[in-house]
Design an enzyme around this catalytic site. Structure first.
Site, PDB file in Angstrom:
ATOM      1  N   ILE A 105      -1.273  -7.798  14.508  1.00  0.00           N
ATOM      2  CA  ILE A 105      -0.140  -7.683  15.441  1.00  0.00           C
ATOM      3  C   ILE A 105      -0.544  -6.888  16.683  1.00  0.00           C
ATOM      4  O   ILE A 105      -0.299  -7.288  17.820  1.00  0.00           O
ATOM      5  CB  ILE A 105       1.067  -7.022  14.741  1.00  0.00           C
ATOM      6  N   ASN A 153       0.856  -1.191   0.000  1.00  0.00           N
ATOM      7  CA  ASN A 153       0.000   0.000   0.000  1.00  0.00           C
ATOM      8  C   ASN A 153       0.892   1.241   0.000  1.00  0.00           C
ATOM      9  O   ASN A 153       2.122   1.130   0.001  1.00  0.00           O
ATOM     10  CB  ASN A 153      -0.947  -0.011   1.214  1.00  0.00           C
TER      11      ASN A 153
HETATM   12  O1  PMT Z   1       3.259   6.091   6.438  1.00  0.00           O
HETATM   13  P1  PMT Z   1       2.582   7.404   6.136  1.00  0.00           P
HETATM   14  O2  PMT Z   1       2.534   7.704   4.645  1.00  0.00           O
HETATM   15  O3  PMT Z   1       3.172   8.541   6.916  1.00  0.00           O
HETATM   16  O4  PMT Z   1       1.049   7.268   6.565  1.00  0.00           O
HETATM   17  C1  PMT Z   1       0.746   7.106   7.913  1.00  0.00           C
HETATM   18  C2  PMT Z   1      -0.486   6.205   8.107  1.00  0.00           C
HETATM   19  C3  PMT Z   1      -1.692   6.836   7.448  1.00  0.00           C
HETATM   20  C4  PMT Z   1      -0.245   4.820   7.511  1.00  0.00           C
HETATM   21  C5  PMT Z   1      -0.669   6.079   9.652  1.00  0.00           C
HETATM   22  O5  PMT Z   1      -0.893   7.357  10.191  1.00  0.00           O
HETATM   23  C6  PMT Z   1      -1.860   5.197   9.999  1.00  0.00           C
HETATM   24  O6  PMT Z   1      -2.988   5.628  10.109  1.00  0.00           O
HETATM   25  N1  PMT Z   1      -1.608   3.858  10.195  1.00  0.00           N
HETATM   26  C7  PMT Z   1      -2.639   2.870  10.455  1.00  0.00           C
HETATM   27  C8  PMT Z   1      -3.266   2.421   9.157  1.00  0.00           C
HETATM   28  C9  PMT Z   1      -4.567   1.639   9.375  1.00  0.00           C
HETATM   29  O7  PMT Z   1      -5.616   2.073   9.024  1.00  0.00           O
HETATM   30  O8  PMT Z   1      -4.452   0.574   9.991  1.00  0.00           O
HETATM   31  P2  PMT Z   1      -5.682  -0.469  10.274  1.00  0.00           P
HETATM   32  O9  PMT Z   1      -6.976   0.198  10.463  1.00  0.00           O
HETATM   33  O10 PMT Z   1      -5.597  -1.496   9.226  1.00  0.00           O
HETATM   34  O11 PMT Z   1      -5.204  -1.057  11.624  1.00  0.00           O
HETATM   35  C10 PMT Z   1      -5.488  -0.472  12.888  1.00  0.00           C
HETATM   36  C11 PMT Z   1      -4.297  -0.666  13.776  1.00  0.00           C
HETATM   37  O12 PMT Z   1      -3.950  -2.034  13.884  1.00  0.00           O
HETATM   38  C12 PMT Z   1      -3.048   0.039  13.289  1.00  0.00           C
HETATM   39  O13 PMT Z   1      -2.387   0.516  14.430  1.00  0.00           O
HETATM   40  C13 PMT Z   1      -2.241  -1.046  12.608  1.00  0.00           C
HETATM   41  O14 PMT Z   1      -0.838  -0.824  12.659  1.00  0.00           O
HETATM   42  C14 PMT Z   1      -2.626  -2.274  13.446  1.00  0.00           C
HETATM   43  N2  PMT Z   1      -2.615  -3.518  12.675  1.00  0.00           N
HETATM   44  C15 PMT Z   1      -3.502  -3.704  11.656  1.00  0.00           C
HETATM   45  C16 PMT Z   1      -3.513  -4.892  10.964  1.00  0.00           C
HETATM   46  C17 PMT Z   1      -2.617  -5.909  11.321  1.00  0.00           C
HETATM   47  N3  PMT Z   1      -2.609  -7.064  10.687  1.00  0.00           N
HETATM   48  N4  PMT Z   1      -1.752  -5.696  12.325  1.00  0.00           N
HETATM   49  C18 PMT Z   1      -1.733  -4.532  12.996  1.00  0.00           C
HETATM   50  O15 PMT Z   1      -0.910  -4.350  13.913  1.00  0.00           O
END
Ligand code: PMT
Length: 403
Positions: free
Chosen positions: A314, A217
């Site tokens: 994670i 992504n």
């Molecule tokens: O890297 P940049 O270009 O600066 O952009 C930053 C960002 C937009 C990526 C960052 O600010 C951000 O929002 N990261 C989280 C992205 C997201 O929407 O994650 P999620 O909704 O899929 O997951 C929620 C949380 O669970 C996050 O903290 C993620 O790291 C964690 N997660 C999700 C899926 C997974 N399999 N393992 C995880 O740990």
């Protein structure tokens, strides 16, 4: 540069006296002057006689926008005494490069030129960036002088190890301008996380389809790296588990590079020992190809079907540990941020989550975010990610259980 960038770094509006002594690294001080100016620092340069032989006062004057000082007595300076007036109101004096000779004079408390007198007459912190041949640096006399300065409360920045102008390799190189800016910034950052260990994830994951293709992504890693840098500056032992990004390792941060989510999970768990906080900034792929192919797939012209397997969450796994560290999640949403972000926080039982809009947060240098925690929502207006990061660190430090 936006106004925000100026606010962020804690350097904007500060008055720094940059002392330049005689050494070939003085050419880097010209770049340093410009870099500090770009961060909103009011730079006043004082050159030793030898320093002025390497780079002219005119160069520093053009780059700093301020008059450059070389002599002890000057009719144009208030009272004719730059060694007093120049230091007034300064937030710090940074001597870069500091030659072996200058360090020796400082340690002995000599005041036989403008810069040494300025250092002696100061009432602000003094930071010194040594630059010399490795044998001069390793000489017991220099080491004794450096120890004396440290005992006197002087901060020594570097030196770095590497190739030297004399053709030798070893310790004695002056830190690069960007590292000196970072060191100054760290110097002025409150040490809110000292004695703490923080593990972070950042960037995207890359889920291999075959040896050259994969699912990923557009996360750039900038938010996670800014946060890791802010944690390190605040004094935390900082470990950053990073997906593939084009960013360099922030100063004071231990980076572990990973590719896919499975590897990211393994490295996070390995790094968690003794961690006080886990901050999950990475945009982890929710799915990965179930059976990645070991060879480069050939084009057949036919449609192909990719079987995807769910990745482990994670953050959810770490948060569910019996003795979980303080867990901070992130959520990037395209709409209804409050609903989805707070929903994720509650679903994963997190004490804190940072929500941002995909349109704001992904890829760029700035972000608009909202912190969600047990006390409610705390909006962080649009600002560079470095500034947002500092505010997040303040909130983490505020909420972290006392150890
Ligand atoms: O890297 P940049 O270009 O600066 O952009 C930053 C960002 C937009 C990526 C960052 O600010 C951000 O929002 N990261 C989280 C992205 C997201 O929407 O994650 P999620 O909704 O899929 O997951 C929620 C949380 O669970 C996050 O903290 C993620 O790291 C964690 N997660 C999700 C899926 C997974 N399999 N393992 C995880 O740990």
């Amino acid at each position: 540069m936006s106004n925000y960038t100026r606010v962020i770094d804690g350097l904007h509006g500060r008055k720094i006296v940059l002392g330049v002594s005689g050494g070939i690294a003085a050419y880097k001080s010209a770049e340093l002057t410009r870099a500090l100016g770009n961060l909103g620092v009011d730079v006043h340069v004082a050159l030793t006689e030898a320093g002025a032989r390497f780079v002219t006062p005119l160069t520093f004057q053009a780059l700093s926008g301020n008059r450059v000082w070389t002599g002890l007595l000057d009719e144009e300076m208030e009272g004719g005494m730059p060694h007093i007036s120049l230091g007034r109101g300064a937030d710090a004096i940074l001597v870069a490069p500091a030659s072996a000779n200058f360090i020796a004079r400082l340690a002995a408390g000599l005041a036989n030129d403008l810069l040494s007198t300025l250092c002696l007459a100061r009432d602000c912190p003094l930071l010194v960036a040594p630059a010399m041949n490795r044998q001069m640096w390793e000489n017991p006399a220099t080491q004794r002088n450096v120890a004396t300065l440290q005992a006197d409360g002087v901060t020594i920045l570097g030196p770095a190890v590497g190739g030297q102008a004399c053709g030798e390799t070893g310790p004695g190189r002056m830190l690069e301008p960007v590292e000196l800016c970072e060191s100054l910034l760290a110097f002025f950052t409150p040490k809110l996380l000292v004695g703490r260990k923080v593990v972070l994830t950042a960037g995207p994951t890359f889920e291999a389809i075959d040896p050259v293709r994969g699912i990923t992504n557009s996360s750039s890693g900038k938010m996670g790296y800014a946060l890791a840098a802010a944690c390190a500056r605040a004094g935390a032992e900082t470990v950053l588990v990073s997906g593939p990004v084009a960013l360099s390792v922030p100063m004071g941060v231990r980076r572990i590079e990973v590719t896919g989510a499975l590897q990211m999970r393994d490295e996070v768990f390995a790094a968690l020992t003794g961690a006080d906080a886990f901050v999950a900034v990475a945009a982890v792929a929710d799915y990965r190809p179930a059976e990645p192919v070991a060879y480069k797939m050939k084009k057949s012209g036919e449609a192909i079907h990719l079987q995807l397997a769910p990745n482990p969450d994670i953050l959810a796994e770490v948060a569910a540990l019996p003795e979980a560290p303080f867990c901070v999640g992130f959520a990037a949403e395209s709409h209804d941020l409050d609903v989805y972000a707070e929903g994720k926080r509650r679903a994963k039982r997190l004490p804190m989550l940072v929500g941002n809009l995909v349109s704001d947060g992904l890829g760029g240098d700035e972000n608009t975010a909202v912190i969600y925690d047990e006390e409610g929502r705390h909006p962080l207006p649009r600002a560079p990610k470095t500034f947002i990061a500092r505010q997040i660190v303040e909130r983490i430090a505020h909420l972290l259980p006392t150890g």
